[in-house]
Motif scaffolding. Structure first.
Motif, PDB file in Angstrom:
ATOM      1  N   LYS A  43      11.526 -23.721 -84.626  1.00 51.74           N
ATOM      2  CA  LYS A  43      12.426 -22.703 -84.681  1.00 51.74           C
ATOM      3  C   LYS A  43      13.572 -23.102 -83.618  1.00 51.74           C
ATOM      4  O   LYS A  43      13.579 -24.120 -82.961  1.00 51.74           O
ATOM      5  N   GLU A  44      14.697 -22.681 -84.015  1.00 55.69           N
ATOM      6  CA  GLU A  44      16.052 -23.140 -83.213  1.00 55.69           C
ATOM      7  C   GLU A  44      16.007 -22.118 -82.092  1.00 55.69           C
ATOM      8  O   GLU A  44      15.269 -21.246 -81.594  1.00 55.69           O
ATOM      9  N   ARG A  45      16.594 -22.669 -80.996  1.00 54.60           N
ATOM     10  CA  ARG A  45      16.883 -22.023 -79.759  1.00 54.60           C
ATOM     11  C   ARG A  45      17.575 -20.689 -79.775  1.00 54.60           C
ATOM     12  O   ARG A  45      18.542 -20.714 -80.697  1.00 54.60           O
ATOM     13  N   GLU A  46      17.028 -19.737 -79.348  1.00 52.00           N
ATOM     14  CA  GLU A  46      17.564 -18.348 -79.634  1.00 52.00           C
ATOM     15  C   GLU A  46      17.893 -17.625 -77.977  1.00 52.00           C
ATOM     16  O   GLU A  46      17.217 -18.009 -76.986  1.00 52.00           O
ATOM     17  N   PHE A  47      18.790 -16.732 -78.066  1.00 54.50           N
ATOM     18  CA  PHE A  47      19.176 -15.999 -77.024  1.00 54.50           C
ATOM     19  C   PHE A  47      18.232 -15.117 -76.534  1.00 54.50           C
ATOM     20  O   PHE A  47      17.845 -14.323 -77.573  1.00 54.50           O
ATOM     21  N   VAL A  48      17.885 -14.939 -75.379  1.00 52.72           N
ATOM     22  CA  VAL A  48      16.921 -13.831 -74.834  1.00 52.72           C
ATOM     23  C   VAL A  48      17.674 -12.682 -74.094  1.00 52.72           C
ATOM     24  O   VAL A  48      17.592 -11.547 -74.487  1.00 52.72           O
ATOM     25  N   GLU A  66      14.608  -6.268 -76.180  1.00 58.12           N
ATOM     26  CA  GLU A  66      15.147  -5.207 -75.292  1.00 58.12           C
ATOM     27  C   GLU A  66      14.132  -4.037 -75.129  1.00 58.12           C
ATOM     28  O   GLU A  66      13.091  -4.009 -75.881  1.00 58.12           O
ATOM     29  N   ASP A  67      14.012  -3.536 -73.916  1.00 62.46           N
ATOM     30  CA  ASP A  67      13.048  -2.576 -73.704  1.00 62.46           C
ATOM     31  C   ASP A  67      11.588  -3.153 -73.087  1.00 62.46           C
ATOM     32  O   ASP A  67      10.623  -2.519 -72.521  1.00 62.46           O
ATOM     33  N   ARG A  68      11.545  -4.527 -73.349  1.00 62.13           N
ATOM     34  CA  ARG A  68      10.298  -5.243 -72.598  1.00 62.13           C
ATOM     35  C   ARG A  68      10.670  -6.226 -71.433  1.00 62.13           C
ATOM     36  O   ARG A  68      10.102  -6.321 -70.581  1.00 62.13           O
ATOM     37  N   PHE A  69      11.828  -6.717 -71.704  1.00 61.52           N
ATOM     38  CA  PHE A  69      12.361  -7.667 -70.656  1.00 61.52           C
ATOM     39  C   PHE A  69      13.400  -7.150 -69.868  1.00 61.52           C
ATOM     40  O   PHE A  69      14.335  -6.447 -70.320  1.00 61.52           O
TER      41      PHE A  69
END
Length: 126
Positions: A43-48, A66-69
């Motif tokens: 997969k491509e790199r994705e923003f976290v 969102e809501d977990r990290f």
């Protein structure tokens, strides 16, 4: 030059929590924008998650986390953190720290960052 070193990646179980760290060093340790990205196999790199400035306000998260990290930074230690709760197998990836000077609305654009760490592996088993 800024050097970024990630740590904290582990093999964990679904539902576990984990905290990643990114230590910044070098000439421009006060780089205002810092963020976490991840890249899963194939997969491509994705923003976290990211913080646009040194005051650590206006944190931005992807919908997937969102809501977990929670992203935070300790400016005295030049360190960025990512607290990850309720981990899921889909969170399995290499997590990268990035730094630069970005406008608030552009944190998710990986090509705008000037500095990257080498990554730390997070594996979540079901």
């Amino acid at each position: 030059q800024v050097k970024l070193v990630e740590s904290g990646g582990e093999f964990v179980q679904t539902g576990d929590s984990l905290t990643l760290s990114c230590a910044a060093s070098g000439r421009a340790v006060k780089v205002p924008t810092m963020a976490w990205f991840r890249q899963a196999p194939g997969k491509e790199r994705e923003f976290v998650a990211g913080l646009p400035n040194l005051s650590s306000t206006q944190a931005t998260y992807s919908d997937a986390v969102e809501d977990r990290f929670t992203v935070s930074r300790d400016n005295a230690k030049n360190t960025l953190y990512l607290q990850m709760n309720d981990l899921k197998p889909d969170d399995t990836a290499v997590y990268y720290c990035a730094a630069g000077r970005l406008p608030l609305q552009t944190l998710h654009y990986s090509n705008l960052y000037d500095y990257w760490g080498q990554g730390t592996q997070v594996t979540v088993s079901s």
